[in-house]
Design a protein around this motif. Structure first.
Motif, PDB file in Angstrom:
ATOM      1  N   LYS A 824      11.253   6.180  -2.229  1.00  0.00           N
ATOM      2  CA  LYS A 824      11.119   6.160  -3.568  1.00  0.00           C
ATOM      3  C   LYS A 824      12.073   6.799  -4.327  1.00  0.00           C
ATOM      4  O   LYS A 824      12.580   8.153  -4.007  1.00  0.00           O
ATOM      5  N   ASN A 852      10.367   5.281  -9.472  1.00  0.00           N
ATOM      6  CA  ASN A 852      10.384   4.109  -8.269  1.00  0.00           C
ATOM      7  C   ASN A 852      11.067   3.022  -9.118  1.00  0.00           C
ATOM      8  O   ASN A 852      10.874   1.903  -9.375  1.00  0.00           O
ATOM      9  N   THR A 887       2.543   4.309  -3.856  1.00  0.00           N
ATOM     10  CA  THR A 887       2.998   4.563  -5.217  1.00  0.00           C
ATOM     11  C   THR A 887       2.985   3.632  -5.990  1.00  0.00           C
ATOM     12  O   THR A 887       2.627   2.331  -5.845  1.00  0.00           O
TER      13      THR A 887
END
Length: 900
Positions: A824, A852, A887
Motif C-alpha cells: 500500500k 492506496n 485495505t
C-alpha cells in the motif's frame, strides 16, 4: 497521558470505533517502547505508548481544520459491484491554548468530530435454489419442511455466481456503515513556584456505529464511550532530587449488539423460535455457508450482545535522584479495577450442522440455548500493586549500564456479589461456588531488567543491549467468558449429540430437562507464573551528519501463557503408532461402531465414546500452559531533515511461534482454531495467529524549494509546497484449512481439526495467490483415513482390529498456509500559505491525501471459508473463498487547516 499510563483492557469497548487517532492536535509528544523498557513500566509484556498532552503557553496558539472524503473521488473496491457504494466522511475540529495568568496558569483544549457514512459491500454464501430443492451435487436428499420454511424466511437466494459444484452461491449487498464520534480534551497547568507545578487533564470520547446485519435483514449498532482524567504534581527539592505524584481515573463503556432497525418482519414471528419465550435463533458452522446470527432478543438486542463498563482508579509516585554517576529512579503504583459485564449468551438458541446435507435433512450436530432469558450482570473486581527501582550508572564516558528491579502483583479476580463458580478438577460432578477463583500465582513476581549502551571510539557507533522479565498479570479480560456463563448463575444448555429431526424446537425440549446439559467453567486452580523474557542487541552507525543506520536483533520467550478452550469436555483418544485414534460415536451414518464400541465377539475391550466429564454439556477452560517464541532481525535507516528532505525506512524479518495464541476466547484472532488437543501441545505448535514474517515501511517528506521568479509573479503560488509518502509492504498472516463438523468424534460443537496434506509437484505451495474464489488448493488435501493394519494394546490384545471404527486426526500442522500479503502506498501534497498580515506564524494549510494511491487490491485471508471437507468427506463448495480486502480502495481526502 501526562506521565500516567492509563491502560485500557476494556474487552472491546475503546472510544474510537474506527480505530482512528482522534485528538492528534492535543498531543505534545509520543514515545513508543517496543521491548526491554525499564523497570518503571509494568502490567504488560507488550509495547508501551506514552502520550503527553499539549499545554497552553503565554502566546495564544491553536488550529482549526476540516477533512473531507467522498466516493465521487474514490476507486471501486475489488468486491464492489458496477456502482461504487456511497461514501461521505467529514472530520473536523480545532484546538487552542492560551494563558489564564501569564507565566502562571495555562489552559489548552481540543475538540474533534467525525461523521461518516461508508458504503461497504458484504459477500456471503447461501444455499442455491437446486440445493433448497434437495438436488445436491452428491445426490438427491429429502429437504425437511421445517428447514425449508426457515431457509425461505431468513436465507436469501444467491444474486451472484454459484460456487464449486453449485450447491452454494454468492449473496452480496451494499449497505451503509454510519459512524458519529465526538472527542474532546482539556488541560490546565498551574505553576505555584519554580519548584512546584500542577497539571490536570480530562478527555472524553463518545461514538456510535450503525451497521447492517449478516443478510441485510436488520441494522445493529455499537456504542462506546471513554473518559480519562489525570492530575499530576511535581516538586523539585533540589537540583538532584525531583518527585512526581499523580492520580488517574479511566472509564470505558461499550454496548455491542443494539438494534436500530429490523427490515425482515419474520424476525418477530414466534413460529420460528427454538426456545419458549424467545425469537428465531441462529444457524452456525454449516461448512460452506455464512452463519445466520438470529433475530433480536426479547430485550431488543442481538442474542450475543455485550455491555461492558470498565473503571480503573490509579495512583502512583515517581522519584528521581542524581548522585554522582548514578541516576536513580524509584516509585510505585496501585490500581483498582472494576469491570462490569452483561452478556446475553445465546438467549435465542443456536443449531450447528456438520454439512449442508445434514442441515437440509434436519440432522443437527449440536444445539446450545439458555434457560436464563435475563442473565445477571457480573462485576469483576481486582487490585494491582507495583514498585520499582532503576539505576542508570555511567561507568565510563562512553559506557552506561542500566539495572532495575520491579515487583508487581495482582489480587485474584473477585465478583462483586460472589457469583463465582468453577470446577476445581476437570472431572468434578459439581462446580465449586465462591471465592477464591484460583490460587494467586503473582505473589513472587520480581522482574529484573538490565541493559547497556556503549559508544566505542570515534563517537559515531552506538551498541545497545538488554534483557528483562515482564509478567503477564491475570487481568479480567482473560476471564470474560468464565464469569458470564457458569451454572448455577446462568442456566445455559448444550448438547453435542442431537437426534435427527430436533430442529427447531425438539433440541431445547430435550436438553432443558437434562441434568447433564449445563455449562460449567474450569479454571486451572494452581496456575504457574505467566511471564515473558525479552532480549535485544543493536548496533547503530551514523553514516553522515543526517543519516543513520541501525541493525538489531530482538527475541522473546513467553512461559505459561494463557491457553483458552471454549469447550474442553471432549472425548479423549487413544495414542497409537499411527497417531491419535478416536472411537466412532453415535453419528447415525450406519458405521459398524455407531454406538462407540468395537463389535461384540472380538478380543478387544470396548472403547466407549464418552466425554471427559459427562456431567456437563460444555466446559470452558482457562489453562496456563502455552509457550511462545519470537526472533526478529530489524533494520532501520533514518535521514534527518536536510535540503528539505527527510525519510525513514524500517524492515523487520521475524517469526513468532506458539502453541496457542488465544487469550480471552478461542477466536481472539479470525484465524484462531477452536478447542485444540490440550493434552498434547505438540499438535498445536506453529506460527502464531498474528505472525507476519516480513514488514517494510518507507516514509518520506520533501519540502520543495521555492524557485526565484520574476518579482511581478505572485511568489505564494510556487512556494510552500510539500509532498510526502508512506509505503507499507508485508507478508500475509497464517491460517489452517479445516474439516467441517466433528470429524474425529470429539463430541464438540466446534473443532479445529485439519485435513491430511498430500504430496505432489503441484502441492509445494498450498495456495493460489491472486485467486479470491479458491485461494486454498483444495486438491492438495484429503480426509484422514484410519490405518488398515491392526494395533495391539499393552497386553498384546488386538485392540484396534477394526479401523473403520476409529477416526484419525489429519497431519496438516497449525497455521501452515500463508494468507495474501499487503502492499500500500499513501501519498500527500501539502500547500502551506503563511499569512503575515495576521501573524508571523499563521498558516492556511491545504492538503490533498491519497490513500492506496495505486489502488492495489490487498485481499484478506479466507478465514470465513476454511472448511475444505465436510464430516462425510465431501468437498465443501466455496472452500478458500475470499470475501473482503485488508485495505480500502484508493480514497482521496482534501483538507484545510488553519494553524497559528
Amino acid at each position: 497521558l501526562d506521565g500516567i499510563s492509563i491502560n485500557d483492557y476494556s474487552n472491546g469497548a475503546p472510544g474510537s470505533v474506527l480505530g482512528d487517532n482522534l485528538g492528534i492536535d492535543a498531543v505534545e509528544q509520543v514515545s513508543v517502547l517496543g521491548s526491554n523498557y525499564p523497570a518503571e513500566y509494568g502490567r504488560t509484556s507488550g509495547g508501551v505508548i506514552n502520550a503527553v498532552t499539549r499545554s497552553g503557553k503565554n502566546a495564544f496558539h491553536g488550529t482549526v481544520y476540516e477533512f473531507l472524503r467522498n466516493s465521487a473521488l474514490d476507486a471501486r473496491n475489488f468486491f464492489d459491484g458496477p456502482t461504487i457504494p456511497p461514501f461521505k466522511r467529514n472530520q473536523f475540529g480545532g484546538s487552542a491554548g492560551l494563558p489564564i495568568q501569564k507565566d502562571r496558569t495555562f489552559i489548552f483544549g481540543d475538540y474533534e468530530g467525525l461523521r461518516q457514512s461508508l458504503g461497504e459491500t458484504t459477500v456471503n454464501t447461501v444455499p442455491s435454489m437446486t440445493a433448497r430443492n434437495g438436488q445436491l451435487s452428491t445426490g438427491t436428499v429429502s429437504v425437511d419442511p421445517a428447514v425449508a420454511r426457515f431457509l425461505a424466511a431468513f436465507y436469501p437466494l444467491p444474486n451472484g455466481p454459484l460456487l464449486g459444484t453449485g450447491d452454494i452461491g454468492i449473496f452480496a449487498f451494499s449497505e451503509q456503515r454510519v459512524t458519529s464520534e465526538n472527542y474532546f480534551t482539556i488541560r490546565v497547568d498551574h505553576k505555584f513556584s519554580d519548584q512546584d507545578s500542577l497539571s490536570a487533564t480530562y478527555m472524553r470520547d463518545n461514538s456510535k456505529t450503525v451497521q447492517p446485519g449478516t443478510f441485510d435483514e436488520l441494522l445493529t449498532n455499537v456504542v462506546s464511550a471513554r473518559q480519562v482524567a489525570t492530575i499530576q504534581e511535581q516538586h523539585i527539592f533540589n537540583s538532584a532530587f525531583l518527585n512526581s505524584v499523580r492520580a488517574g481515573f479511566s472509564r470505558a463503556a461499550g454496548i455491542a449488539g443494539g438494534i436500530s432497525k429490523v427490515s425482515n418482519p419474520l424476525m418477530f414471528d414466534p413460529s420460528y423460535t427454538f426456545e419458549p419465550g424467545a425469537l428465531a435463533g441462529s444457524i452456525e458452522n454449516v461448512p460452506g455457508l455464512t452463519s445466520f446470527l438470529g433475530a433480536p432478543s426479547t430485550q431488543g438486542l442481538l442474542p450475543s450482545s455485550r455491555s461492558l463498563f470498565w473503571n480503573s482508579f490509579q495512583g502512583g509516585d515517581d522519584a528521581f535522584l542524581t548522585k554522582g554517576r548514578h541516576g536513580i529512579k524509584f516509585g510505585g503504583i496501585v490500581e483498582r479495577i472494576q469491570d462490569n459485564q452483561l452478556v446475553l449468551g445465546n438467549v435465542n438458541g443456536a443449531f450447528r450442522f456438520a454439512s449442508l446435507s445434514n442441515f437440509l435433512t434436519n440432522q443437527p450436530q449440536g444445539f446450545s440455548g439458555n434457560r436464563t432469558i435475563s442473565p445477571p450482570e457480573f462485576g469483576i473486581r481486582q487490585t494491582l500493586f507495583g514498585a520499582y527501582i532503576q539505576d542508570d550508572v555511567r561507568l565510563q564516558k562512553n559506557l552506561t549500564f542500566n539495572a532495575g528491579l520491579r515487583y508487581e502483583m495482582a489480587t485474584v479476580p473477585d465478583e462483586a456479589h460472589n457469583r463465582i463458580s468453577n470446577l476445581r478438577n476437570l472431572t468434578d460432578a459439581q462446580p465449586y461456588v465462591g471465592s477464591p477463583f484460583f490460587l494467586n500465582p503473582t505473589i513472587r513476581n520480581f522482574e529484573p531488567r538490565v541493559g547497556f549502551a556503549w559508544n566505542p571510539g570515534g563517537g559515531r557507533t552506538l551498541v545497545r543491549g538488554g534483557f528483562g522479565i515482564f509478567d503477564v498479570l491475570p487481568l479480567p479480560y482473560e476471564f470474560a467468558i468464565s464469569f458470564q456463563h457458569a451454572v448455577p448463575f446462568v442456566q445455559e444448555v448444550f448438547g453435542n449429540v442431537i437426534p435427527p429431526g430436533s430442529f427447531p424446537t425438539g433440541a431445547f425440549q430435550q436438553l432443558a430437562t437434562a441434568s447433564t446439559s449445563s455449562r460449567s467453567v474450569y479454571v486451572e486452580h494452581a496456575p504457574k507464573r505467566n511471564y515473558v523474557m525479552q532480549w535485544n542487541l543493536s548496533v547503530a552507525r551514523e553514516l553522515s551528519s543526517t543519516l543513520a543506520l541501525t541493525l538489531g536483533y530482538v527475541g522473546s520467550r513467553g512461559v505459561h501463557q494463557p491457553y483458552k478452550l471454549d469447550n474442553i469436555d471432549m472425548v479423549l483418544p487413544t495414542q497409537t503408532s499411527a497417531g491419535y485414534l478416536w472411537p466412532c460415536g453415535p453419528d447415525g451414518n450406519g458405521n459398524p461402531c455407531a454406538t462407540g464400541f468395537l463389535p461384540t465377539g472380538t478380543q478387544a475391550s470396548p472403547i466407549p465414546s464418552v466425554a471427559l466429564n459427562p456431567n456437563f454439556g460444555r466446559i470452558s477452560a482457562n489453562l496456563w500452559q502455552a509457550d511462545s517464541f519470537y526472533d526478529a532481525l530489524q533494520v532501520d535507516v533514518a535521514k534527518r531533515v536536510s535540503h528539505g528532505v527527510q525519510f525513514h525506512a524500517a524492515y523487520t524479518w521475524g517469526k513468532s511461534i506458539d502453541t496457542l495464541s488465544a487469550t480471552a476466547a478461542d477466536d481472539t484472532f479470525p484465524n484462531g482454531l477452536f478447542n485444540q488437543i490440550f493434552f498434547d501441545q505438540r499438535t498445536t505448535r506453529g506460527l502464531s495467529d498474528f505472525n507476519v514474517a516480513q514488514t517494510l515501511v518507507l516514509s518520506f517528506t520533501w519540502q520543495l524549494p521555492s524557485p526565484k521568479w520574476d518579482p511581478k509573479f505572485p511568489n505564494w503560488i510556487v512556494s510552500g509546497w510539500q509532498v510526502g509518502g508512506l509505503y507499507k509492504a508485508s507478508s500475509g498472516q497464517p491460517f489452517t484449512p479445516l474439516l467441517g463438523g466433528d470429524p474425529v468424534g470429539m463430541k464438540l460443537e466446534e473443532t479445529g481439526e485439519p485435513p491430511n496434506r498430500l504430496a505432489g509437484a503441484n502441492c509445494q505451495s498450498l495456495t493460489n495467490p491472486g485467486n479470491p474464489n479458491q485461494y486454498i488448493k483444495t486438491e492438495c488435501f484429503s480426509m484422514p483415513v484410519a490405518p488398515s493394519q491392526a494395533f495391539y494394546d499393552a497386553n498384546c490384545t488386538k485392540a484396534f482390529a477394526y479401523p473403520q471404527c476409529f477416526n484419525l486426526r489429519g497431519n496438516l500442522g497449525r497455521n501452515t498456509l500463508i494468507g495474501p500479503g499487503l502492499a500500500k502506498l499513501d501519498f500527500s501534497v501539502f500547500k502551506n500559505n503563511y499569512v503575515k498580515r495576521i501573524s508571523e506564524s499563521f498558516n492556511a494549510q491545504f492538503r490533498a491525501e491519497f490513500f492506496n494511491i495505486l489502488n492495489h487490491a490487498n485481499l484478506a485471508s479466507p478465514t470465513d471459508n476454511l472448511a475444505v471437507f465436510g464430516k462425510n468427506g465431501q468437498p465443501v463448495s466455496g472452500a478458500g473463498l475470499i470475501t473482503s480486502t485488508q485495505t480500502t480502495s484508493r480514497q482521496i481526502q482534501f483538507a484545510l487547516k488553519l494553524i497559528w
